[in-house]
Design a protein around this motif. Sequence first.
Motif, short mmCIF file in Angstrom:
data_model
loop_
_atom_site.label_atom_id
_atom_site.label_comp_id
_atom_site.label_asym_id
_atom_site.label_seq_id
_atom_site.Cartn_x
_atom_site.Cartn_y
_atom_site.Cartn_z
N ASP A 492 0.84 -1.19 0.00
CA ASP A 492 0.00 0.00 0.00
C ASP A 492 0.88 1.25 0.00
OD1 ASP A 492 -2.76 1.20 2.10
OD2 ASP A 492 -2.32 1.41 -0.03
N ASP A 493 0.34 2.35 -0.59
CA ASP A 493 1.06 3.63 -0.63
C ASP A 493 2.46 3.47 -1.21
OD1 ASP A 493 -0.31 4.57 2.60
OD2 ASP A 493 -1.19 4.66 0.61
N PHE A 494 2.58 2.67 -2.27
CA PHE A 494 3.88 2.41 -2.85
C PHE A 494 4.50 3.72 -3.36
CE2 PHE A 494 7.16 -0.25 -4.49
CZ PHE A 494 7.57 0.33 -5.67
N GLY A 495 5.79 3.86 -3.12
CA GLY A 495 6.49 5.05 -3.55
C GLY A 495 6.73 6.04 -2.44
N THR A 496 6.03 5.88 -1.30
CA THR A 496 6.21 6.81 -0.19
C THR A 496 7.06 6.22 0.93
OG1 THR A 496 4.18 6.05 0.90
CG2 THR A 496 3.98 7.86 -0.67
N GLY A 497 7.38 4.93 0.81
CA GLY A 497 8.16 4.27 1.85
C GLY A 497 9.59 4.04 1.41
N HIS A 498 10.16 2.89 1.83
CA HIS A 498 11.57 2.61 1.51
C HIS A 498 11.66 1.33 0.70
CE1 HIS A 498 10.42 1.51 5.68
NE2 HIS A 498 10.95 0.33 5.40
N SER A 499 11.04 1.35 -0.48
CA SER A 499 11.05 0.17 -1.33
C SER A 499 12.40 -0.04 -2.00
CB SER A 499 9.97 0.30 -2.42
OG SER A 499 8.70 0.27 -1.87
N SER A 500 12.67 -1.26 -2.33
CA SER A 500 13.80 -1.61 -3.19
C SER A 500 13.41 -2.88 -3.91
CB SER A 500 15.08 -1.82 -2.37
OG SER A 500 14.96 -2.98 -1.56
N LEU A 501 14.09 -3.17 -5.01
CA LEU A 501 13.78 -4.39 -5.75
C LEU A 501 14.04 -5.63 -4.89
CD1 LEU A 501 15.24 -3.51 -9.27
CD2 LEU A 501 12.86 -3.46 -8.53
N HIS A 502 15.09 -5.59 -4.09
CA HIS A 502 15.37 -6.71 -3.20
C HIS A 502 14.25 -6.89 -2.19
CE1 HIS A 502 17.60 -9.60 -0.86
NE2 HIS A 502 17.57 -8.82 0.21
N ASP A 510 2.24 -9.40 -4.87
CA ASP A 510 1.52 -9.59 -6.14
C ASP A 510 1.00 -8.27 -6.71
OD1 ASP A 510 0.59 -11.97 -4.07
OD2 ASP A 510 1.19 -12.71 -6.04
N ILE A 511 0.83 -7.27 -5.83
CA ILE A 511 0.16 -6.04 -6.23
C ILE A 511 0.91 -4.84 -5.65
CG2 ILE A 511 -1.99 -4.69 -6.09
CD1 ILE A 511 -3.44 -7.41 -5.63
N LEU A 512 1.07 -3.79 -6.46
CA LEU A 512 1.57 -2.51 -5.99
C LEU A 512 0.43 -1.50 -6.05
CD1 LEU A 512 5.03 -2.20 -7.80
CD2 LEU A 512 4.54 -3.14 -5.54
N LYS A 513 0.23 -0.75 -4.99
CA LYS A 513 -0.78 0.29 -4.96
C LYS A 513 -0.06 1.65 -4.98
CE LYS A 513 -4.69 -0.27 -2.94
NZ LYS A 513 -5.79 -0.36 -1.96
N ILE A 514 -0.21 2.38 -6.09
CA ILE A 514 0.45 3.67 -6.24
C ILE A 514 -0.25 4.69 -5.35
CG2 ILE A 514 1.16 5.48 -7.84
CD1 ILE A 514 1.08 3.44 -10.07
N ASP A 515 0.51 5.37 -4.51
CA ASP A 515 -0.08 6.31 -3.57
C ASP A 515 -0.78 7.45 -4.31
OD1 ASP A 515 0.63 9.00 -1.68
OD2 ASP A 515 -0.20 7.26 -0.67
N ARG A 516 -1.88 7.92 -3.71
CA ARG A 516 -2.70 8.96 -4.34
C ARG A 516 -1.92 10.26 -4.56
NH1 ARG A 516 -7.35 9.19 -2.30
NH2 ARG A 516 -7.19 7.24 -1.13
N LEU A 544 3.74 -7.80 -11.87
CA LEU A 544 2.87 -7.41 -10.76
C LEU A 544 1.67 -6.62 -11.28
CD1 LEU A 544 5.59 -6.16 -8.23
CD2 LEU A 544 4.62 -8.45 -8.43
N ASP A 545 0.53 -6.79 -10.62
CA ASP A 545 -0.63 -5.93 -10.88
C ASP A 545 -0.40 -4.59 -10.20
OD1 ASP A 545 -3.19 -8.52 -10.73
OD2 ASP A 545 -2.00 -7.77 -12.41
N VAL A 546 -1.04 -3.55 -10.73
CA VAL A 546 -0.92 -2.21 -10.16
C VAL A 546 -2.31 -1.65 -9.91
CG1 VAL A 546 -0.07 0.14 -10.47
CG2 VAL A 546 1.27 -1.79 -11.31
N VAL A 547 -2.51 -1.09 -8.71
CA VAL A 547 -3.74 -0.37 -8.39
C VAL A 547 -3.36 1.08 -8.14
CG1 VAL A 547 -5.67 -0.12 -6.78
CG2 VAL A 547 -4.82 -2.40 -7.36
N ALA A 548 -3.93 1.99 -8.91
CA ALA A 548 -3.69 3.42 -8.71
C ALA A 548 -4.75 3.96 -7.76
CB ALA A 548 -3.73 4.16 -10.04
N GLU A 549 -4.32 4.54 -6.65
CA GLU A 549 -5.25 5.07 -5.67
C GLU A 549 -5.57 6.53 -5.95
OE1 GLU A 549 -2.59 3.92 -2.30
OE2 GLU A 549 -4.43 3.05 -1.48
N GLY A 550 -6.72 6.97 -5.49
CA GLY A 550 -7.06 8.38 -5.55
C GLY A 550 -7.50 8.87 -6.91
#
Length: 590
Positions: A492-502, A510-516, A544-550
Amino acid sequence: MMHLTRTPGSLRRARTTSRTPAVASGPMVGRMLALLFGASALIGVVANVVALQETGNHARERLIGNALVLLAAPLFLLIKRMIPWLVGVSMTLGALLLTVSIHLAGHGSEAVSAALMYLPLLVPAFYLYPRPVAWGHTVMIGVLAFAVLRDNPAFGAPEMVRGVGIALLLTTAVSWLVRASDLAERDYITGLTNRRGFERRAEAFLGAYDGSRPAALLVIDIDELKATNDRRGHKHGDDLLLRLGRSWSAALPPGTLLARHGGDEFTVLVDDVTPDQVDSLLDTMRSLSSGLSLTAGVAWCIAGETLTMLMLRADAAIFQAKSRGYGQTVTAPRGSTVHNGADIRRALEDQEFVLHYQPVVDLATGTVDKAEALVRWVRPDGQIVPPDQFIRLAEQTGTMLELGDWILSTAVHSATTWHHDGRPVAVSVNASGAELQDPTYARRVLRHVADAALAPERLIIELVESDFSLASRAVRANLVTLADAGVRLAIDDFGTGHSSLHRLDQLRVDILKIDRSFISPLTDPDQPMPVVTAILAMADALGLDVVAEGIETPEQADWLRRRGCSHGQGYLYGKPAPHPPATAVLHRSA
C-alpha cells in the motif's frame, strides 16, 4: 472574519520551481518545436532567397540549411511524451545553427536581422524546462548573441543594451505566465478555488490557527448530481455547478474560503463562527441550490491539527450523514474520545465497529473485481470516531490483534457473497505492523479464511511499508506462510516508503498500490508523469498488478489505462460505503 490568504512557506516555493512545468506535455512540446523550427526556417528561406538575389553573401549555404530544417520540422509532431534530453539537444542545436548563420551573414544589417531569430528560441524555454534550466538557456543564448555580434559595426552598445533588455523582458513575462498557468488554483467550470488552491490556503490557515476563536470546515456533497448528468447531460450539470458557485460565493460571509474539491464535492472553511452561524450558512446554501439536496459534514478546527486530520473528521461526518439519507448534516467530534484499550474492547463487544468497502476497478473492463475493507467506529450517539484516533492507540495498547481479527472475519465472510458474471470478487484488508509482528498472525488469517470457506486467493493483505521491518523473523515467517497458502500480498502507498527491488522480491508481493499523492497532480491526458510511468514499467517487468489510488477524474483513469495500469481505486468509482461493492461500474471516461 479573517481572510484565509496566507502564503505558503519558502520550502513549498522551492519545491514547485525545480520541476518541469505541468504545461509541458509531450504533444504540446512537439507542436511547439515543430512550429518554432518550421516557422523560423521558413522565414530564413524567404530572407535568404532575397539575399541571394541582392548580395549572395553565403546566402546559398544558409538557404540550404534553412530548407533542411524546414523539411525536418514536422518530425517533432511525432513526439507523444516529454523527452527532456531531446528537447535540450534540439534547442541547443537550433541556437548553434543560428549562430553559424549569423556569422556567415558577415557584419552588416543582415546579421542583425538574423539575430532577431534568437527571440523565438528564448520565448518557449520556460514552457519546456524547470525555471533554473530555462534561465541557464537564456544566459547561453545571450552569450552566443554577444559573441557573434560584438564586432558588428551595425550593432553598437545602445543596440546591444536595447536587444538584451527586450530579450530579458520577454523571458521574464513568459516565465511569469508559465508559472501562473502551472500553479493554477481555479476550477475551470465554476471559477472557484480548486482542490489545490484550497489545500494550500487551508494548510497555511491551520498552521497559524491557535484555537482562540472557533473555525469550521464544511464538506458538502450535491446529492444525485451524477443522476442529473446522466439524465440531462454533462453540459447541464456544468451549468448547474457554475450557477451554484456564483450564488454561493455572493451569499457567503467575507473571508470564507469556498472551493470545489472535485466532482460533486465542495469545501467551505470559515473562521470566527458559531454553530448557529454554521447552521444558518448551510440553510442559505441549500436555499440557493435550485431544488437540489445537499448533504454536509462539519468538523471544528483544533489547534495543532493538520489538514489531513481535519478532512478525515469531516469525511467521517459526511459518511454518517449519507447513511441517514439525503439532505442531512452531521458534526464530527471536536477531538478524540478514545482514551485507552478498554474503550476499543468495549466497542468491539458492543458491535460499534463497522466495515466500509471501496471498490477497486479493472480499468480495461470497468468491472469491480476487488474491494478494500476500511474500518469505521460508530458510537451509539451516531458520532463517528476517525481511524487515525484509534488505530495507533489499538497498536500501542495491544488491542489491535482483537480488532484485526474482527476485521478479517467480517471481511472474508462478506466476500463469500461477492460475484460478478460467475467470477469471484476479492477483498483486501490492511495489516498493521503490530499484527505482522505477532507469530500467530498468518495462522489466524488462514483460520478465518477456512471458517468462511473463502478461496485464499480471494483475500489480499495490504502492507504499509513503513509499518514493519523484514529484519523481524516473525514478519518474514508470516508473509511466507500467507504467500505459500495463496493469499495475495499488496504494498500500500507504494512510492512513499523505503522500497527496493530486493525488498519486493523478499516480500513476494503480487500487487503494488500507487499512492494517491502521485495521481492527484495528473490533469492532462498527455501529461508526463515519470515516477508513475517508471512504477508501471517496473511492475510490468516483475509481473505485478498495479492499483492506482485516488482516481477522481476520467482523465486520470484514461491516462493510467493507456499506460498499462491494470486497476484503479478512488472517488471516480465510489467512496467507501457500508454495503457490498457494486459489481459493475460505468466507465465514465469512455
